[in-house]
Scaffold this motif. Sequence first.
Motif, PDB file in Angstrom:
ATOM      1  N   GLY A   1       5.789  15.896  -5.486  1.00 40.73           N
ATOM      2  CA  GLY A   1       4.487  15.420  -5.046  1.00 40.73           C
ATOM      3  C   GLY A   1       4.367  15.604  -3.548  1.00 40.73           C
ATOM      4  N   LEU A   2       3.251  16.169  -3.097  1.00 42.15           N
ATOM      5  CA  LEU A   2       3.015  16.344  -1.668  1.00 42.15           C
ATOM      6  C   LEU A   2       2.457  15.047  -1.103  1.00 42.15           C
ATOM      7  CD1 LEU A   2       1.444  19.938  -1.643  1.00 42.15           C
ATOM      8  CD2 LEU A   2       3.834  19.268  -1.375  1.00 42.15           C
ATOM      9  N   MET A   3       3.114  14.517  -0.057  1.00 43.29           N
ATOM     10  CA  MET A   3       2.797  13.174   0.437  1.00 43.29           C
ATOM     11  C   MET A   3       2.627  13.183   1.950  1.00 43.29           C
ATOM     12  SD  MET A   3       4.948   9.668  -0.371  1.00 43.29           S
ATOM     13  CE  MET A   3       6.275   9.971   0.813  1.00 43.29           C
ATOM     14  N   HIS A   4       1.727  12.335   2.437  1.00 40.03           N
ATOM     15  CA  HIS A   4       1.543  12.108   3.875  1.00 40.03           C
ATOM     16  C   HIS A   4       2.880  11.716   4.488  1.00 40.03           C
ATOM     17  CE1 HIS A   4       0.101  10.280   7.616  1.00 40.03           C
ATOM     18  NE2 HIS A   4      -1.069  10.858   7.406  1.00 40.03           N
ATOM     19  N   ASP A   5       3.096  12.095   5.747  1.00 39.91           N
ATOM     20  CA  ASP A   5       4.412  11.845   6.345  1.00 39.91           C
ATOM     21  C   ASP A   5       4.675  10.383   6.692  1.00 39.91           C
ATOM     22  OD1 ASP A   5       2.615  11.711   8.414  1.00 39.91           O
ATOM     23  OD2 ASP A   5       3.490  13.321   9.607  1.00 39.91           O
ATOM     24  N   LEU A   6       3.624   9.542   6.766  1.00 40.29           N
ATOM     25  CA  LEU A   6       3.822   8.147   7.161  1.00 40.29           C
ATOM     26  C   LEU A   6       4.748   7.377   6.222  1.00 40.29           C
ATOM     27  CD1 LEU A   6       3.156   5.878   9.130  1.00 40.29           C
ATOM     28  CD2 LEU A   6       1.116   5.367   7.760  1.00 40.29           C
ATOM     29  N   PRO A   7       4.594   7.441   4.878  1.00 40.83           N
ATOM     30  CA  PRO A   7       5.486   6.663   4.005  1.00 40.83           C
ATOM     31  C   PRO A   7       6.964   7.024   4.146  1.00 40.83           C
ATOM     32  CG  PRO A   7       3.554   7.377   2.788  1.00 40.83           C
ATOM     33  CD  PRO A   7       3.522   8.084   4.097  1.00 40.83           C
ATOM     34  N   PHE A   8       7.260   8.231   4.608  1.00 37.27           N
ATOM     35  CA  PHE A   8       8.661   8.602   4.787  1.00 37.27           C
ATOM     36  C   PHE A   8       9.338   7.759   5.878  1.00 37.27           C
ATOM     37  CE2 PHE A   8       7.154  12.669   2.903  1.00 37.27           C
ATOM     38  CZ  PHE A   8       8.049  12.721   1.856  1.00 37.27           C
ATOM     39  N   ASN A   9       8.525   7.169   6.759  1.00 39.20           N
ATOM     40  CA  ASN A   9       9.075   6.360   7.846  1.00 39.20           C
ATOM     41  C   ASN A   9       9.141   4.874   7.512  1.00 39.20           C
ATOM     42  OD1 ASN A   9       9.299   8.620   9.651  1.00 39.20           O
ATOM     43  ND2 ASN A   9       7.073   8.543   9.905  1.00 39.20           N
ATOM     44  N   VAL A  10       8.656   4.501   6.323  1.00 42.11           N
ATOM     45  CA  VAL A  10       8.730   3.099   5.906  1.00 42.11           C
ATOM     46  C   VAL A  10      10.153   2.818   5.410  1.00 42.11           C
ATOM     47  CG1 VAL A  10       7.866   1.367   4.302  1.00 42.11           C
ATOM     48  CG2 VAL A  10       6.294   3.047   5.300  1.00 42.11           C
ATOM     49  N   PRO A  11      10.828   1.806   5.959  1.00 39.11           N
ATOM     50  CA  PRO A  11      12.198   1.519   5.526  1.00 39.11           C
ATOM     51  C   PRO A  11      12.312   1.390   4.010  1.00 39.11           C
ATOM     52  CG  PRO A  11      11.623   0.175   7.435  1.00 39.11           C
ATOM     53  CD  PRO A  11      10.363   0.877   7.010  1.00 39.11           C
ATOM     54  N   LYS A  12      13.301   2.026   3.455  1.00 37.55           N
ATOM     55  CA  LYS A  12      13.615   2.055   2.022  1.00 37.55           C
ATOM     56  C   LYS A  12      12.620   2.882   1.220  1.00 37.55           C
ATOM     57  CE  LYS A  12      15.917  -2.467   2.053  1.00 37.55           C
ATOM     58  NZ  LYS A  12      17.282  -1.939   2.032  1.00 37.55           N
ATOM     59  N   ALA A  13      11.311   2.625   1.416  1.00 37.35           N
ATOM     60  CA  ALA A  13      10.299   3.284   0.581  1.00 37.35           C
ATOM     61  C   ALA A  13      10.355   4.795   0.711  1.00 37.35           C
ATOM     62  CB  ALA A  13       8.909   2.774   0.938  1.00 37.35           C
ATOM     63  N   GLY A  14      10.576   5.305   1.919  1.00 33.38           N
ATOM     64  CA  GLY A  14      10.644   6.742   2.114  1.00 33.38           C
ATOM     65  C   GLY A  14      11.746   7.378   1.297  1.00 33.38           C
ATOM     66  N   ALA A  15      12.922   6.734   1.285  1.00 38.87           N
ATOM     67  CA  ALA A  15      14.052   7.268   0.518  1.00 38.87           C
ATOM     68  C   ALA A  15      13.784   7.186  -0.982  1.00 38.87           C
ATOM     69  CB  ALA A  15      15.318   6.497   0.873  1.00 38.87           C
ATOM     70  N   TRP A  16      13.150   6.114  -1.445  1.00 41.78           N
ATOM     71  CA  TRP A  16      12.823   5.986  -2.879  1.00 41.78           C
ATOM     72  C   TRP A  16      11.877   7.100  -3.317  1.00 41.78           C
ATOM     73  CZ3 TRP A  16      11.146   0.153  -2.354  1.00 41.78           C
ATOM     74  CH2 TRP A  16      12.298  -0.636  -2.180  1.00 41.78           C
ATOM     75  N   LEU A  17      10.798   7.272  -2.553  1.00 46.09           N
ATOM     76  CA  LEU A  17       9.799   8.272  -2.924  1.00 46.09           C
ATOM     77  C   LEU A  17      10.378   9.679  -2.852  1.00 46.09           C
ATOM     78  CD1 LEU A  17       6.811   6.621  -1.047  1.00 46.09           C
ATOM     79  CD2 LEU A  17       7.004   6.883  -3.515  1.00 46.09           C
ATOM     80  N   ASN A  18      11.177   9.920  -1.822  1.00 47.85           N
ATOM     81  CA  ASN A  18      11.845  11.211  -1.670  1.00 47.85           C
ATOM     82  C   ASN A  18      12.713  11.529  -2.891  1.00 47.85           C
ATOM     83  OD1 ASN A  18      13.697  12.616   1.179  1.00 47.85           O
ATOM     84  ND2 ASN A  18      12.297  13.564  -0.249  1.00 47.85           N
ATOM     85  N   ALA A  19      13.468  10.536  -3.358  1.00 50.23           N
ATOM     86  CA  ALA A  19      14.328  10.734  -4.521  1.00 50.23           C
ATOM     87  C   ALA A  19      13.525  10.985  -5.787  1.00 50.23           C
ATOM     88  CB  ALA A  19      15.234   9.517  -4.710  1.00 50.23           C
ATOM     89  N   CYS A  20      12.279  10.494  -5.819  1.00 49.30           N
ATOM     90  CA  CYS A  20      11.410  10.722  -6.975  1.00 49.30           C
ATOM     91  C   CYS A  20      10.710  12.078  -6.916  1.00 49.30           C
ATOM     92  CB  CYS A  20      10.369   9.613  -7.066  1.00 49.30           C
ATOM     93  SG  CYS A  20      11.052   8.032  -7.612  1.00 49.30           S
ATOM     94  N   GLY A  21      10.878  12.796  -5.811  1.00 50.31           N
ATOM     95  CA  GLY A  21      10.296  14.129  -5.703  1.00 50.31           C
ATOM     96  C   GLY A  21       9.226  14.267  -4.651  1.00 50.31           C
ATOM     97  N   ALA A  22       8.994  13.235  -3.853  1.00 51.47           N
ATOM     98  CA  ALA A  22       7.986  13.334  -2.799  1.00 51.47           C
ATOM     99  C   ALA A  22       8.508  14.196  -1.659  1.00 51.47           C
ATOM    100  CB  ALA A  22       7.625  11.946  -2.274  1.00 51.47           C
TER     101      ALA A  22
END
Length: 299
Positions: free
Chosen positions: A107-128
């Motif tokens: 999934g193509l995602m805005h770069d802001l959530p990647f900087n949210v603690p924990k959430a960025g790593a979770w979403l990244n692992a899901c394919g973001a």
Amino acid sequence: MLTLPREPRPSLDLVKDAIAAFALKGRGRARPDDLDARDPAFIARVLPLLGFLYDDYFRCETELEEQLPDGPFLAVSNHNAMTGMPDMYCHMTAFWRLYGPSRLSYGLMHDLPFNVPKAGAWLNACGAIAASPENGRRALARGAAVLVFPGGDLDACKPTSAQYTIRFGRRRGFVRLAIREGVPIVPIVSVGAHQSLYIATDGSRLARWLRLPELARSNVAPLGLALPWGLIVGIPIPHVPLPVKIHTRVLRPLHLGLPREAASDPDEVERAFARIVARMEAGLDELRAAGRHGLFPRG
């Protein structure tokens, strides 16, 4: 029309294991441009918990007009509910239930959530992965299904009064990407999630006055009401969504049938864009008429 069935409620042990998987993955860091950060084993572990939210909290109803293409494709969806984004989680869960975590998807995602603690790593692992033409091209080249919300903040933060509209603005990059890579577009329309909060205005004029497009890559400064914050004033931070019913329809794939050089022709791109949006608007009208969504669904 294929409708995904409910699944049995997960056991308490599976829910605990999903929470443990989130805790473990949250210790890592996000890698926004790394396609190998996607972790099918993590997806498999957290899917029972996501499935519980899908079936019992959001009461998701996902319909497919026909099966998804076997090869790479670009899934294009409208967006709802500001940065809480329950529609995104429902799309992901439905896809994994149909095809399993092992089928390659991003999934193509805005770069802001990647900087949210924990959430960025979770979403990244899901394919973001970070939203860029190059990342989209790389993912499609791997044969993946790629999900994009072209409207981004414009669509997700539209006023509640405009919840049944498509707001993609001037964004045409997804059309050019599909033409250049020669992949079909799978339109997705979803309703219900936008009733999980109230947005009076997207605050786009305020955002321009505050220079948010340059400073924070945000075109909006919404005003509204949401849990647990109460009043939202200009900052689209994630909210706790109300238990709204989400109704999603995956429309038939659109094969644009254009040569790759058409991606550089503004008129061809605009005609393809209009064709996609018209199909999505018709789908939204059908879901609105059905009424099986939101806080007080019919039927």
